[in-house]
Design a protein around this motif. Structure first.
Motif, mmCIF file in Angstrom:
data_model
loop_
_atom_site.group_PDB
_atom_site.id
_atom_site.type_symbol
_atom_site.label_atom_id
_atom_site.label_comp_id
_atom_site.label_asym_id
_atom_site.label_seq_id
_atom_site.Cartn_x
_atom_site.Cartn_y
_atom_site.Cartn_z
ATOM 1 N N TRP A 39 0.900 -1.065 0.023
ATOM 2 C CA TRP A 39 -0.054 -0.072 -0.195
ATOM 3 C C TRP A 39 0.871 1.384 -0.006
ATOM 4 C CZ3 TRP A 39 -5.417 0.676 0.010
ATOM 5 C CH2 TRP A 39 -5.890 -0.317 0.250
ATOM 6 N N ASP A 40 0.401 2.119 -0.820
ATOM 7 C CA ASP A 40 1.058 3.299 -0.738
ATOM 8 C C ASP A 40 0.087 4.693 0.289
ATOM 9 O OD1 ASP A 40 1.623 6.307 -1.408
ATOM 10 O OD2 ASP A 40 2.523 5.595 -3.287
ATOM 11 N N VAL A 41 0.662 4.736 1.339
ATOM 12 C CA VAL A 41 -0.093 5.512 2.351
ATOM 13 C C VAL A 41 -0.644 6.943 1.950
ATOM 14 C CG1 VAL A 41 -0.241 6.189 4.850
ATOM 15 C CG2 VAL A 41 0.927 3.980 4.174
ATOM 16 N N ALA A 42 0.591 7.433 1.291
ATOM 17 C CA ALA A 42 0.357 9.007 0.828
ATOM 18 C C ALA A 42 -0.548 8.912 -0.133
ATOM 19 C CB ALA A 42 1.597 9.289 0.253
ATOM 20 N N GLU A 43 -0.945 7.914 -1.097
ATOM 21 C CA GLU A 43 -2.165 7.821 -2.151
ATOM 22 C C GLU A 43 -3.322 7.215 -1.606
ATOM 23 O OE1 GLU A 43 -1.778 9.489 -4.962
ATOM 24 O OE2 GLU A 43 0.320 10.210 -4.677
#
Length: 224
Positions: A159-163
């Motif tokens: 997972w990309d936490v920022a996106e």
């Protein structure tokens, strides 16, 4: 084997290294967190707060986050052995695993309702909804915004936490559920270990295996 620690307490549940590699924290079934000096084997601290289900050491070495059967998150100050904060949400689902971000005071928690919650030492920041039932381990990439989530359905999600979005999903069809995951320092690969003791390296960019699986030991519960 560099050293062997032999706790006199009940069975060890979870392990977490300090960032300097000198200390090792563990939770046990006797409702404690123990901090050990792995060089000389001495136990330096004992924290008591209920039946611990998960544990993660902050990268600056100041805090240890823990999840408990009372469905609360506690952040401990390592130097004083005091509780820095106790984090709650209304009807917070049981915590399965934790992982700190490399920089700053953010950490992630995975829960039984297939959510991934992001926190700092003052409270909740956001909630992500993932697709991995019965999450077995959680690992935040060094120096980045990606998190790996492994589950007992043989999948690892990245997972990309920022996106707020999933960026890759790998399926392991060679063994039963993953017991633990750990990132490489350069974020290009990740190691997954099964409960049966099989270890496998993965290329994070492609999702492909890097080299053959290898047998370690059986009944693995954690790796760091």
């Amino acid at each position: 084997v560099a050293n062997t620690l032999t706790p006199s307490e009940d069975e060890v549940m979870v392990l977490s290294w300090s960032s300097d590699g000198k200390s090792l924290a563990l939770t046990a079934y006797d409702n404690t967190i123990r901090v050990w000096n792995h060089v000389n084997g001495d136990r330096s601290q004992k924290l008591t707060a209920g039946n611990g289900t998960c544990l993660s050491w902050c990268h600056n070495g100041d805090y240890i986050a823990s999840g408990w059967d009372d469905e609360a998150l506690r952040v401990w100050e390592v130097g004083s052995a005091d509780i820095h904060c106790c984090l709650h949400e209304p009807d917070l689902p049981k915590v399965l695993c934790l992982s700190w971000k490399t920089a700053g005071e953010e950490f992630a928690s995975a829960h039984v309702d297939q959510t991934l919650r992001i926190w700092n030492t003052t409270g909740w920041l956001k909630t992500l909804y993932h697709n991995t039932p019965n999450t077995s381990c959680l690992s935040w990439a060094p120096g980045g915004d990606r998190i790996a989530i492994a589950s007992d359905d043989d999948n690892v999600e990245f997972w990309d936490v920022a996106e707020d979005d999933i960026c890759l999903k790998c399926r392991n069809s060679f063994w039963d559920s993953d017991a633990a995951t750990s990132w490489g320092i350069d974020q290009s690969k990740i190691i997954s270990v099964s409960g049966e003791g099989m270890i496998q390296a993965w290329d994070v960019r492609s999702g492909l295996q890097k080299g053959p699986s290898k047998m370690l030991v059986r009944n693995v519960c954690c790796v760091c």
